[in-house]
Scaffold this active site. Sequence first.
Site, PDB file in Angstrom:
ATOM      1  N   LYS A 185       0.843  -1.191   0.000  1.00 19.48           N
ATOM      2  CA  LYS A 185       0.000   0.000   0.000  1.00 19.48           C
ATOM      3  C   LYS A 185       0.877   1.240   0.000  1.00 19.48           C
ATOM      4  O   LYS A 185       1.983   1.236   0.573  1.00 19.48           O
ATOM      5  CB  LYS A 185      -0.911   0.028   1.239  1.00 19.48           C
ATOM      6  CG  LYS A 185      -1.716   1.314   1.395  1.00 19.48           C
ATOM      7  CD  LYS A 185      -2.495   1.368   2.694  1.00 19.48           C
ATOM      8  CE  LYS A 185      -3.179   2.712   2.859  1.00 19.48           C
ATOM      9  NZ  LYS A 185      -3.956   2.823   4.098  1.00 19.48           N
ATOM     10  N   GLU A 235      -8.716  12.048  13.017  1.00 16.99           N
ATOM     11  CA  GLU A 235      -7.999  10.828  13.409  1.00 16.99           C
ATOM     12  C   GLU A 235      -7.071  11.020  14.603  1.00 16.99           C
ATOM     13  O   GLU A 235      -6.088  11.765  14.537  1.00 16.99           O
ATOM     14  CB  GLU A 235      -7.188  10.293  12.222  1.00 16.99           C
ATOM     15  CG  GLU A 235      -6.504   8.974  12.517  1.00 16.99           C
ATOM     16  CD  GLU A 235      -5.931   8.315  11.273  1.00 16.99           C
ATOM     17  OE1 GLU A 235      -5.388   7.206  11.389  1.00 16.99           O
ATOM     18  OE2 GLU A 235      -6.041   8.915  10.180  1.00 16.99           O
ATOM     19  N   GLU A 279      -7.640  -2.326   3.209  1.00 14.59           N
ATOM     20  CA  GLU A 279      -6.799  -1.160   3.513  1.00 14.59           C
ATOM     21  C   GLU A 279      -6.843  -0.845   5.006  1.00 14.59           C
ATOM     22  O   GLU A 279      -5.808  -0.551   5.631  1.00 14.59           O
ATOM     23  CB  GLU A 279      -7.299   0.048   2.708  1.00 14.59           C
ATOM     24  CG  GLU A 279      -6.517   1.326   2.939  1.00 14.59           C
ATOM     25  CD  GLU A 279      -7.118   2.516   2.215  1.00 14.59           C
ATOM     26  OE1 GLU A 279      -6.756   3.660   2.581  1.00 14.59           O
ATOM     27  OE2 GLU A 279      -7.943   2.327   1.302  1.00 14.59           O
ATOM     28  N   GLU A 420     -11.861  10.887  -4.350  1.00 15.85           N
ATOM     29  CA  GLU A 420     -11.767  10.891  -2.894  1.00 15.85           C
ATOM     30  C   GLU A 420     -10.962  12.084  -2.396  1.00 15.85           C
ATOM     31  O   GLU A 420     -11.343  12.736  -1.420  1.00 15.85           O
ATOM     32  CB  GLU A 420     -11.117   9.594  -2.405  1.00 15.85           C
ATOM     33  CG  GLU A 420     -10.981   9.522  -0.889  1.00 15.85           C
ATOM     34  CD  GLU A 420     -10.392   8.207  -0.409  1.00 15.85           C
ATOM     35  OE1 GLU A 420      -9.581   8.236   0.544  1.00 15.85           O
ATOM     36  OE2 GLU A 420     -10.750   7.154  -0.967  1.00 15.85           O
TER      37      GLU A 420
END
Length: 436
Positions: A185, A235, A279, A420
């Site tokens: 990733k 986050e 993910e 996104e």
Amino acid sequence: MSSDITDRGCPAVPGPQALAGPAREGSPRPVQPPKAVRRDAAPTGPGDGTVGAATGLLDSYRTGDMFFASPSRTLLARRALVQVPHGDAPLGERVARALAEAADAGQESPFVVGAVPFAGDEPVTLAVPAESRWAPALREDPLIALPARQPPGEAWQVEPVPDAGTYRKAVGEAVQRIRRGDLEKVVLARTLELSSASGVDTSAMLQRLAHRDPRGYTFALPTEPGRTLLGASPELLVARRGEHVVANPLAGSAPRSDDVAEDVRSAVSLLESAKDLHEHAVVVEAVRNALSRVCTDLTVPPQPTLVRTATMWHLSTTVSGELAPRGRPGSRPTSLDIALALHPTPAVCGTPTGRARALIDELEPFERRFFTGMVGWNDAHGDGEWVVTIRCAEAAERSVRLYAGAGIVAASEPDAETAETAAKFRTFLHAVGAEL
């Protein structure tokens, strides 16, 4: 698959009054009316019922101040009493020396606040403030429901770096590298460069960010003369209070919709997306592995839930544990130590980390600086909160650079990842009154 949908994936962390001296066992002190920032003000925790305390600090913010609001507390600080220097010594050691210097100078409850960049070799912007004021969380202040100042409607020149077509090509290249096994990733970002002839009002931007999502993590602090880092991150990287440690990794995202039915479909689709669940699992496993080195009794839910911001849905997992016993007092890791062990997570870099960093350097035509770094505070007891520096921008006198990124895995589609990032830009475009 769990379908639990919440506003925020991390539990509230009690206020810093629980971190020092007799206040560990006492009740929070009442918050005084926030007419000014007081030197060495005693930290105040949530729940004292003072209407206007948190929004008063938000209203008092001026460019150059240090502001940090979380789901459990609000901080406004001014002037650096001790600046954490750049140097070869580990950052934790430099922070410890700064806290000791502040204590020697008479600070009763010293703490550092500021930002750490994405790249570990770049200078941090961390300081022990000379003046500080704490209040309960913005979400607990009824006045946060009042509307923020509207954007002035000025004309913004917007330049994407890279442009959408170049970004799509970079995503396609990354997908090819992943499919041939170079890495698992990588997170690729792009920026928008906004410029205005009439100047940038950082105070108004911060107001709009905070009022739009008072349950999140809103911050503003100077990074260098004439530059301010602002953002509204969803986050939590890590928080430590005493023995308790909690992290809330987010990975896997979907844009929200103004249409209620479409918004629900988007949320359900995200919870069922094999690509996004994979993910997310990569990130959670990395967080689990890092925390297992310092914590016992780790709790890691088997399935993610959802958190929402004004513009995005995110897959969320709250990981919590207790610090493992150590042989001597003071040897347990601080919140900053734990944050540095986690940073950068696969949510903002990729995996394996080294290969993802190398591909980022190859494909991103700009320096990330503090984007995908971390922002927060750490006190002399080692407690604190650190959040991932996303949904952010760096503002100068007449310009603002916005950042947004997307996690790229083997199943990623360039058009979807570009869309996104465009959705993630909406948080700050709303704050400045511009459109993509």
